[in-house]
Motif scaffolding. Structure first.
Motif, PDB file in Angstrom:
ATOM      1  N   ILE A 111       8.076   6.185  -3.751  1.00  0.00           N
ATOM      2  CA  ILE A 111       9.347   5.463  -3.793  1.00  0.00           C
ATOM      3  C   ILE A 111      10.094   5.665  -2.478  1.00  0.00           C
ATOM      4  N   GLU A 112      10.018   6.871  -1.926  1.00  0.00           N
ATOM      5  CA  GLU A 112      10.698   7.180  -0.660  1.00  0.00           C
ATOM      6  C   GLU A 112      10.140   6.326   0.475  1.00  0.00           C
ATOM      7  N   ALA A 113       8.832   6.215   0.556  1.00  0.00           N
ATOM      8  CA  ALA A 113       8.203   5.404   1.609  1.00  0.00           C
ATOM      9  C   ALA A 113       8.543   3.930   1.416  1.00  0.00           C
ATOM     10  N   GLN A 114       8.540   3.475   0.179  1.00  0.00           N
ATOM     11  CA  GLN A 114       8.899   2.083  -0.101  1.00  0.00           C
ATOM     12  C   GLN A 114      10.336   1.815   0.336  1.00  0.00           C
ATOM     13  N   SER A 115      11.241   2.700  -0.025  1.00  0.00           N
ATOM     14  CA  SER A 115      12.651   2.538   0.312  1.00  0.00           C
ATOM     15  C   SER A 115      12.859   2.567   1.824  1.00  0.00           C
ATOM     16  N   ARG A 116      12.282   3.561   2.481  1.00  0.00           N
ATOM     17  CA  ARG A 116      12.443   3.723   3.937  1.00  0.00           C
ATOM     18  C   ARG A 116      11.902   2.494   4.684  1.00  0.00           C
ATOM     19  N   ASN A 117      10.725   2.040   4.319  1.00  0.00           N
ATOM     20  CA  ASN A 117      10.116   0.913   5.011  1.00  0.00           C
ATOM     21  C   ASN A 117      10.782  -0.411   4.657  1.00  0.00           C
ATOM     22  N   THR A 118      11.276  -0.544   3.441  1.00  0.00           N
ATOM     23  CA  THR A 118      12.016  -1.749   3.072  1.00  0.00           C
ATOM     24  C   THR A 118      13.298  -1.841   3.880  1.00  0.00           C
ATOM     25  N   GLN A 119      14.015  -0.730   4.011  1.00  0.00           N
ATOM     26  CA  GLN A 119      15.250  -0.734   4.808  1.00  0.00           C
ATOM     27  C   GLN A 119      14.967  -1.130   6.253  1.00  0.00           C
ATOM     28  N   LEU A 120      13.909  -0.592   6.820  1.00  0.00           N
ATOM     29  CA  LEU A 120      13.559  -0.914   8.194  1.00  0.00           C
ATOM     30  C   LEU A 120      13.144  -2.382   8.324  1.00  0.00           C
ATOM     31  N   ALA A 121      12.353  -2.870   7.382  1.00  0.00           N
ATOM     32  CA  ALA A 121      11.930  -4.276   7.415  1.00  0.00           C
ATOM     33  C   ALA A 121      13.134  -5.206   7.314  1.00  0.00           C
ATOM     34  N   ARG A 138       0.808  -1.220   0.000  1.00  0.00           N
ATOM     35  CA  ARG A 138       0.000   0.000   0.000  1.00  0.00           C
ATOM     36  C   ARG A 138       0.843   1.271   0.000  1.00  0.00           C
ATOM     37  N   LEU A 139       2.149   1.142   0.122  1.00  0.00           N
ATOM     38  CA  LEU A 139       3.009   2.323   0.135  1.00  0.00           C
ATOM     39  C   LEU A 139       3.024   2.951  -1.256  1.00  0.00           C
ATOM     40  N   LYS A 140       2.829   4.248  -1.312  1.00  0.00           N
ATOM     41  CA  LYS A 140       2.675   4.934  -2.601  1.00  0.00           C
ATOM     42  C   LYS A 140       4.002   5.447  -3.168  1.00  0.00           C
TER      43      LYS A 140
END
Length: 168
Positions: A140-150, A136-138
């Motif tokens: 690219i920044e949110a995808q990148s940030r949350n992928t790194q954290l995951a 649901r992340l819209k």
């Protein structure tokens, strides 16, 4: 299929709104259940059809029924509201991911063997929750940030992700 109705107050655990479902009520849905319990939920008779949610075990036979922002908005409620809750065991629940894994997330897992191992060891309902969130992340920044954290927490690092403290 049996359903239960009760009138709790929405409380907050950490940052998460929830209602507590007592062990007695939970046993009416599914006796001796100790893992995440799939239910169909209506709060103040909303929505139709009911939401599908997994209640999380509290360890004493009771369960936390976490209420997302979407649930609160649709039912016109907030923390502190007294609500009418209707629950029914979700006999049609299918464990495991329902969202396909985005390429950018699978590539990040493939690049970190510890994170891949951590992912493989997760219970299916938690994999499903992570995939539901990241798909649901819209931006690219949110995808990148949350992928790194995951990747960090799946590899064993300490941190907060999906309103949980990991590896503490």
């Amino acid at each position: 299929m049996a359903s239960i109705c009760f009138t709790p107050t929405i409380k907050k655990r950490g940052i998460n709104p929830y209602v507590l479902v007592s062990a007695t009520l939970a046993a009416q849905l599914k006796e001796n259940w100790r893992k995440p319990l799939p239910v169909l939920v209506q709060v103040n008779s909303k929505p139709e059809p009911p939401w599908r949610i997994n209640m999380m075990p509290a360890g004493d036979g009771s369960f936390y029924l976490y209420l997302s922002g979407e649930v609160l908005k649709a039912s016109n409620t907030k923390v502190g509201s007294v609500v009418d809750v209707k629950l029914q065991f979700d006999a049609n629940y299918k464990p495991g991911p329902v969202h396909p894994m985005p390429t950018w997330f699978s590539e990040a897992l493939a690049q970190n063997q510890l994170a891949q191992q951590g992912w493989d060891e997760l219970i299916p309902s938690l994999q499903k929750e992570i995939l539901r969130y990241i798909t649901r992340l819209k931006s690219i920044e949110a995808q990148s940030r949350n992928t790194q954290l995951a990747i960090h927490v799946l590899a064993g690092g300490k941190g907060r992700f999906l309103a949980r403290s990991w590896n503490e």
